[in-house]
Design a protein around this motif. Structure first.
Motif, mmCIF file in Angstrom:
data_model
loop_
_atom_site.group_PDB
_atom_site.id
_atom_site.type_symbol
_atom_site.label_atom_id
_atom_site.label_comp_id
_atom_site.label_asym_id
_atom_site.label_seq_id
_atom_site.Cartn_x
_atom_site.Cartn_y
_atom_site.Cartn_z
ATOM 1 N N TYR A 1 74.315 37.472 -2.935
ATOM 2 C CA TYR A 1 73.520 37.688 -1.735
ATOM 3 C C TYR A 1 72.086 37.268 -2.020
ATOM 4 O O TYR A 1 71.644 37.212 -3.161
ATOM 5 N N GLU A 2 71.372 36.988 -0.956
ATOM 6 C CA GLU A 2 69.973 36.590 -1.105
ATOM 7 C C GLU A 2 69.263 36.833 0.217
ATOM 8 O O GLU A 2 69.864 36.703 1.280
ATOM 9 N N LEU A 3 67.991 37.203 0.139
ATOM 10 C CA LEU A 3 67.215 37.367 1.364
ATOM 11 C C LEU A 3 67.173 36.024 2.095
ATOM 12 O O LEU A 3 66.965 34.990 1.465
ATOM 13 N N LYS A 4 67.341 36.052 3.389
ATOM 14 C CA LYS A 4 67.371 34.809 4.147
ATOM 15 C C LYS A 4 66.072 34.026 3.988
ATOM 16 O O LYS A 4 66.077 32.818 3.814
ATOM 17 N N ILE A 5 64.943 34.725 4.007
ATOM 18 C CA ILE A 5 63.667 34.010 3.884
ATOM 19 C C ILE A 5 63.534 33.302 2.530
ATOM 20 O O ILE A 5 62.840 32.309 2.430
ATOM 21 N N LEU A 6 64.225 33.820 1.514
ATOM 22 C CA LEU A 6 64.214 33.143 0.215
ATOM 23 C C LEU A 6 65.202 31.986 0.201
ATOM 24 O O LEU A 6 64.911 30.907 -0.303
ATOM 25 N N ALA A 7 66.393 32.244 0.769
ATOM 26 C CA ALA A 7 67.462 31.241 0.746
ATOM 27 C C ALA A 7 67.048 29.957 1.456
ATOM 28 O O ALA A 7 67.495 28.867 1.104
ATOM 29 N N GLU A 8 66.170 30.087 2.448
ATOM 30 C CA GLU A 8 65.770 28.891 3.196
ATOM 31 C C GLU A 8 64.708 28.065 2.487
ATOM 32 O O GLU A 8 64.326 27.019 2.957
ATOM 33 N N THR A 9 64.230 28.544 1.340
ATOM 34 C CA THR A 9 63.213 27.768 0.636
ATOM 35 C C THR A 9 63.847 26.764 -0.320
ATOM 36 O O THR A 9 63.170 25.973 -0.933
ATOM 37 N N HIS A 10 65.168 26.831 -0.484
ATOM 38 C CA HIS A 10 65.816 25.934 -1.440
ATOM 39 C C HIS A 10 67.262 25.656 -1.042
ATOM 40 O O HIS A 10 67.772 26.222 -0.093
ATOM 41 N N CYS B 1 65.166 47.819 -2.181
ATOM 42 C CA CYS B 1 65.672 47.388 -3.478
ATOM 43 C C CYS B 1 65.968 45.877 -3.467
ATOM 44 O O CYS B 1 65.640 45.157 -4.400
ATOM 45 N N ILE B 2 66.577 45.419 -2.385
ATOM 46 C CA ILE B 2 66.910 44.000 -2.253
ATOM 47 C C ILE B 2 65.642 43.142 -2.268
ATOM 48 O O ILE B 2 65.620 42.056 -2.842
ATOM 49 N N CYS B 3 64.590 43.660 -1.688
ATOM 50 C CA CYS B 3 63.324 42.907 -1.636
ATOM 51 C C CYS B 3 62.720 42.698 -3.023
ATOM 52 O O CYS B 3 61.844 41.856 -3.198
ATOM 53 N N SER B 4 63.178 43.481 -3.995
ATOM 54 C CA SER B 4 62.617 43.328 -5.332
ATOM 55 C C SER B 4 63.338 42.266 -6.159
ATOM 56 O O SER B 4 62.907 41.921 -7.243
ATOM 57 N N PHE B 5 64.440 41.731 -5.636
ATOM 58 C CA PHE B 5 65.119 40.644 -6.355
ATOM 59 C C PHE B 5 64.390 39.321 -6.079
ATOM 60 O O PHE B 5 64.176 38.972 -4.921
ATOM 61 N N PRO B 6 64.025 38.607 -7.134
ATOM 62 C CA PRO B 6 63.326 37.350 -6.919
ATOM 63 C C PRO B 6 64.247 36.254 -6.374
ATOM 64 O O PRO B 6 63.789 35.275 -5.800
ATOM 65 N N SER B 7 65.560 36.435 -6.553
ATOM 66 C CA SER B 7 66.494 35.395 -6.119
ATOM 67 C C SER B 7 67.831 36.036 -5.764
ATOM 68 O O SER B 7 67.859 37.115 -5.189
ATOM 69 N N HIS B 8 68.936 35.393 -6.135
ATOM 70 C CA HIS B 8 70.264 35.920 -5.799
ATOM 71 C C HIS B 8 70.579 37.198 -6.557
ATOM 72 O O HIS B 8 70.095 37.420 -7.642
ATOM 73 N N PHE B 9 71.467 37.965 -5.994
ATOM 74 C CA PHE B 9 71.978 39.145 -6.702
ATOM 75 C C PHE B 9 73.406 39.385 -6.251
ATOM 76 O O PHE B 9 73.804 38.955 -5.165
#
Ligand SMILES: [Zn+2]
Ligand SMILES: [Zn+2]
Length: 153
Positions: free
Chosen positions: A87-96, A34-42
């Motif tokens: 919260y945010e996936l780490k791999i996403l958080a590191e892009t910005h 489910c978390i993987c389906s969030f494009p950004s923070h949740f």
């Protein structure tokens, strides 16, 4: 949903749970999916809502518990502002990088490529960097607008 992303990250979770001798419950993997389906923070309520939508019922306690596991295994990062926890996936958080409003607590993404490259190219003596999060604090445009209107009255 990005299923390649889920496959990669669920592998990290599997290894973590095995290492810690924790159970590989369906719940944990469902929440991760489910978390993987969030494009950004949740936030936790958005996550719980999304799980309800797919008729997967988990208590808030379980959600917090699971997020702790995801945080500890570096799958998810937690952004703490004054009013909210996102919260945010780490791999996403590191892009910005992140802009945090100190008035309303809003968290926004900032995409500055040269900042990102500078951080990644940092050579730090006697320290092995694993991940990072960069926050810039200030006043968002909405709050600035509200403040300026108050001054006029
Ligand atoms: Zn972010
Ligand atoms: Zn604000």
């Amino acid at each position: 949903m990005d299923s390649k992303r889920y496959t990669d990250i669920s592998e990290i979770l599997t290894q973590y749970l095995e290492k810690k001798k924790m159970r590989k419950t369906e719940e944990r993997f469902m929440i991760l999916r489910c978390i993987c389906s969030f494009p950004s923070h949740f936030d936790i309520s958005e996550l719980s809502q999304k799980l309800e939508e797919i008729k997967f019922h988990v208590s808030l306690a379980t959600l917090y518990n699971t997020l702790d596991i995801f945080e500890d295994s570096h799958i998810v990062v937690r952004h703490q502002s004054i009013q909210s926890t996102l919260y945010e996936l780490k791999i996403l958080a590191e892009t910005h990088q992140h802009l945090i409003c100190t008035k309303c607590g809003a968290i926004r993404d900032l995409k500055n490529v040269s900042l990102k490259q500078n951080i990644e190219n940092l050579k730090i003596p006697r320290f092995n960097a694993e991940y990072y999060a960069l926050y810039i604090y200030g006043i968002c445009s909405k709050c600035k607008y509200k403040l300026s209107r108050k001054k006029q009255i």
